[in-house]
Design a protein around this motif. Structure first.
Motif, PDB file in Angstrom:
ATOM      1  N   UNK A 196       4.478   0.428  -2.981  1.00 50.84           N
ATOM      2  CA  UNK A 196       3.590  -0.359  -2.124  1.00 50.84           C
ATOM      3  C   UNK A 196       2.203   0.282  -2.085  1.00 50.84           C
ATOM      4  N   UNK A 197       2.158   1.603  -1.925  1.00 52.64           N
ATOM      5  CA  UNK A 197       0.879   2.305  -1.915  1.00 52.64           C
ATOM      6  C   UNK A 197       0.141   2.095  -3.234  1.00 52.64           C
ATOM      7  N   UNK A 198       0.856   2.191  -4.347  1.00 56.08           N
ATOM      8  CA  UNK A 198       0.237   1.964  -5.654  1.00 56.08           C
ATOM      9  C   UNK A 198      -0.313   0.560  -5.789  1.00 56.08           C
ATOM     10  N   UNK A 199       0.441  -0.440  -5.331  1.00 56.45           N
ATOM     11  CA  UNK A 199      -0.017  -1.829  -5.403  1.00 56.45           C
ATOM     12  C   UNK A 199      -1.249  -2.043  -4.527  1.00 56.45           C
ATOM     13  N   UNK A 200      -1.243  -1.460  -3.330  1.00 59.52           N
ATOM     14  CA  UNK A 200      -2.396  -1.595  -2.430  1.00 59.52           C
ATOM     15  C   UNK A 200      -3.622  -0.926  -3.044  1.00 59.52           C
ATOM     16  N   UNK A 201      -3.450   0.259  -3.609  1.00 56.84           N
ATOM     17  CA  UNK A 201      -4.578   0.944  -4.237  1.00 56.84           C
ATOM     18  C   UNK A 201      -5.098   0.179  -5.449  1.00 56.84           C
ATOM     19  N   UNK A 202      -4.206  -0.415  -6.231  1.00 53.71           N
ATOM     20  CA  UNK A 202      -4.651  -1.244  -7.359  1.00 53.71           C
ATOM     21  C   UNK A 202      -5.444  -2.453  -6.867  1.00 53.71           C
ATOM     22  N   UNK A 203      -4.993  -3.057  -5.780  1.00 50.67           N
ATOM     23  CA  UNK A 203      -5.713  -4.203  -5.216  1.00 50.67           C
ATOM     24  C   UNK A 203      -7.094  -3.782  -4.712  1.00 50.67           C
ATOM     25  N   UNK A 204      -7.156  -2.675  -3.978  1.00 51.64           N
ATOM     26  CA  UNK A 204      -8.442  -2.175  -3.479  1.00 51.64           C
ATOM     27  C   UNK A 204      -9.365  -1.836  -4.655  1.00 51.64           C
TER      28      UNK A 204
END
Length: 114
Positions: free
Chosen positions: A33-41
């Motif tokens: 989830x953290x990786x997906x959020x960072x990719x989105x940001x």
């Protein structure tokens, strides 16, 4: 007593194994989830900060704005993934990036999931 409750034996080994598996699954989910959020940001940062992703001049033969937005979004996602994974192919030159873009890159690079 030691492992005995109401006359029946309890196995602490199987409980610890179940807890360890649950903790590992939760940790994996959090990292994903953290990786997906960072990719989105990162994708949004590369997409919206001018000069972070330069428009490809070779694809200017068709003037379809939707295709240009899609290609820019793909390029932004690519730059976010390359930066976050610390691969760094050298696609971004600091001289072309505005000051606030450099600040974004510093914080985004330091937030990498390792």
């Amino acid at each position: 007593g030691c492992g005995v409750t109401n006359g029946s034996t309890t196995s602490t080994t199987s409980n610890n194994g179940t807890l360890d598996a649950a903790a590992t699954r939760l940790a994996t989910e959090r990292v994903m989830v953290l990786g997906a959020v960072l990719l989105l940001i990162g994708t949004m940062g590369f997409y919206h900060i001018p000069g972070m992703v330069v428009r490809d001049e070779t694809s200017s033969d068709d003037d379809d704005p939707a295709k240009e937005v899609r290609n820019h979004m793909i390029d932004s996602f690519y730059c976010a993934a390359i930066t976050l994974t610390t691969v760094g192919f050298g696609d971004i030159c600091p001289g072309e990036t505005p000051f606030y873009g450099k600040i974004f890159l510093i914080f985004f690079s330091l937030s990498g999931v390792g």
